[in-house]
Scaffold this motif. Structure first.
Motif, PDB file in Angstrom:
ATOM      1  N   TYR A  55       4.263  22.049  -6.317  1.00 43.56           N
ATOM      2  CA  TYR A  55       3.662  23.127  -5.526  1.00 43.56           C
ATOM      3  C   TYR A  55       2.914  22.640  -4.286  1.00 43.56           C
ATOM      4  N   ALA A  56       2.441  21.398  -4.291  1.00 40.79           N
ATOM      5  CA  ALA A  56       1.671  20.885  -3.156  1.00 40.79           C
ATOM      6  C   ALA A  56       1.667  19.370  -3.206  1.00 40.79           C
ATOM      7  N   ASP A  57       1.520  18.733  -2.034  1.00 44.64           N
ATOM      8  CA  ASP A  57       1.487  17.272  -2.016  1.00 44.64           C
ATOM      9  C   ASP A  57       0.112  16.782  -2.475  1.00 44.64           C
ATOM     10  N   ALA A  58       0.046  15.494  -2.745  1.00 42.58           N
ATOM     11  CA  ALA A  58      -1.155  14.912  -3.341  1.00 42.58           C
ATOM     12  C   ALA A  58      -2.389  15.101  -2.467  1.00 42.58           C
ATOM     13  N   GLU A 102      -4.847  28.739  -7.086  1.00 41.08           N
ATOM     14  CA  GLU A 102      -4.806  28.916  -5.628  1.00 41.08           C
ATOM     15  C   GLU A 102      -3.520  28.349  -5.014  1.00 41.08           C
ATOM     16  N   VAL A 103      -3.188  27.111  -5.357  1.00 42.07           N
ATOM     17  CA  VAL A 103      -2.055  26.452  -4.682  1.00 42.07           C
ATOM     18  C   VAL A 103      -0.708  26.996  -5.136  1.00 42.07           C
ATOM     19  N   THR A 104      -0.682  27.704  -6.264  1.00 37.03           N
ATOM     20  CA  THR A 104       0.568  28.301  -6.741  1.00 37.03           C
ATOM     21  C   THR A 104       0.628  29.798  -6.464  1.00 37.03           C
ATOM     22  N   ASP A 105      -0.348  30.304  -5.699  1.00 37.88           N
ATOM     23  CA  ASP A 105      -0.414  31.754  -5.438  1.00 37.88           C
ATOM     24  C   ASP A 105      -0.408  32.540  -6.740  1.00 37.88           C
ATOM     25  N   ALA A 106      -1.210  32.035  -7.695  1.00 37.51           N
ATOM     26  CA  ALA A 106      -1.389  32.694  -9.004  1.00 37.51           C
ATOM     27  C   ALA A 106      -0.135  32.670  -9.867  1.00 37.51           C
ATOM     28  N   ARG A 107       0.791  31.754  -9.578  1.00 38.55           N
ATOM     29  CA  ARG A 107       2.010  31.656 -10.377  1.00 38.55           C
ATOM     30  C   ARG A 107       2.035  30.394 -11.251  1.00 38.55           C
TER      31      ARG A 107
END
Length: 235
Positions: free
Chosen positions: A34-37, A72-77
């Motif tokens: 979902y996001a980089d380090a 937050e970083v997964t848009d609540a998924r």
């Protein structure tokens, strides 16, 4: 002039931050899709900073900040499996065996013979009590103070309650921000013993111009430093 010596606990007497770092890396790996380090580190640090006033210091607040960041970083998924893994990692941190740092027992034992020695730490009450109980050092301290934060007024109250005032007290710890600077502001001695792994929110510059500031590479030289200061100020 020196009657009372306070010791920080986490990363001064026993390992702590290294376990946070390991858990954070697990967190980053779990959310790599979902996001980089770098983004995850930054978002988590921002959440920790934002939540200090709500959750305080310690594992529980860190765990809640990881959960918040994951949402937050997964848009609540964020999958429930990842949330479960984060909670499990937090429980593992709360159950981790205590690893004393080099010279910790020797330093406290030596100074307890001639001075009032206090444990002054911040964080979650139950977790800090558990770590102290498992450290084997508990009986060496004349008093234990677990506080929500460390500031000059807090140190003044502690050293007045358990000693002869902040001006006749020393605080020993790995954090310049929490263990050294506020004690110097309160009129005491501050001894910095770097740990090598320091939380970003504890970063601060050393007060090089402060007469009562000292730095040691580890706790092995603390008794000699105290002896020198005692001789100098009590001829």
């Amino acid at each position: 002039m020196l009657t009372t010596i306070g010791f920080d606990a986490d990363d001064t007497l026993w390992q702590n931050e290294s376990f946070f770092r390991l858990t954070q890396e697990r967190f980053v790996d779990a959310l790599a899709h979902y996001a980089d380090a770098e983004r995850l580190h930054d978002r988590l640090l921002a959440a920790e900073r934002r939540n200090l006033g709500h959750y305080g210091f310690g594992v529980k607040g860190f765990t809640l900040s990881m959960i918040e960041t994951a949402i937050e970083v997964t848009d609540a998924r964020v999958p429930a499996r990842i949330l479960g893994d984060i909670l499990a990692a937090g429980r593992e941190m709360l159950e981790h065996p205590i690893e004393l740092l080099p010279h910790a027992r020797t330093a406290v034992t030596a100074l307890a013979k001639d001075y009032r020695v206090l444990l002054i730490t911040k964080g979650d009450l139950l977790d800090q009590e558990r770590k102290l109980a498992h450290s084997g050092l508990g009986d060496l301290f004349d008093a234990v103070e677990i506080v929500s934060d460390k500031s000059a007024p807090v140190y003044r109250k502690i050293f007045a309650r358990h000693g002869t005032g902040a001006d006749q007290a020393m605080m020993v710890g790995n954090s310049l921000k929490s263990d050294v600077l506020p004690v110097l502001a309160a009129g005491g001695w501050g001894v910095h013993v770097p740990h090598g792994v320091t939380w970003a929110l504890e970063a601060a510059d050393p007060p090089e111009d402060a007469a009562r500031f000292h730095s040691l590479p580890d706790l092995s030289g603390l008794a000699d430093l105290v002896g020198t200061l005692t001789t100098t100020h009590n001829p």
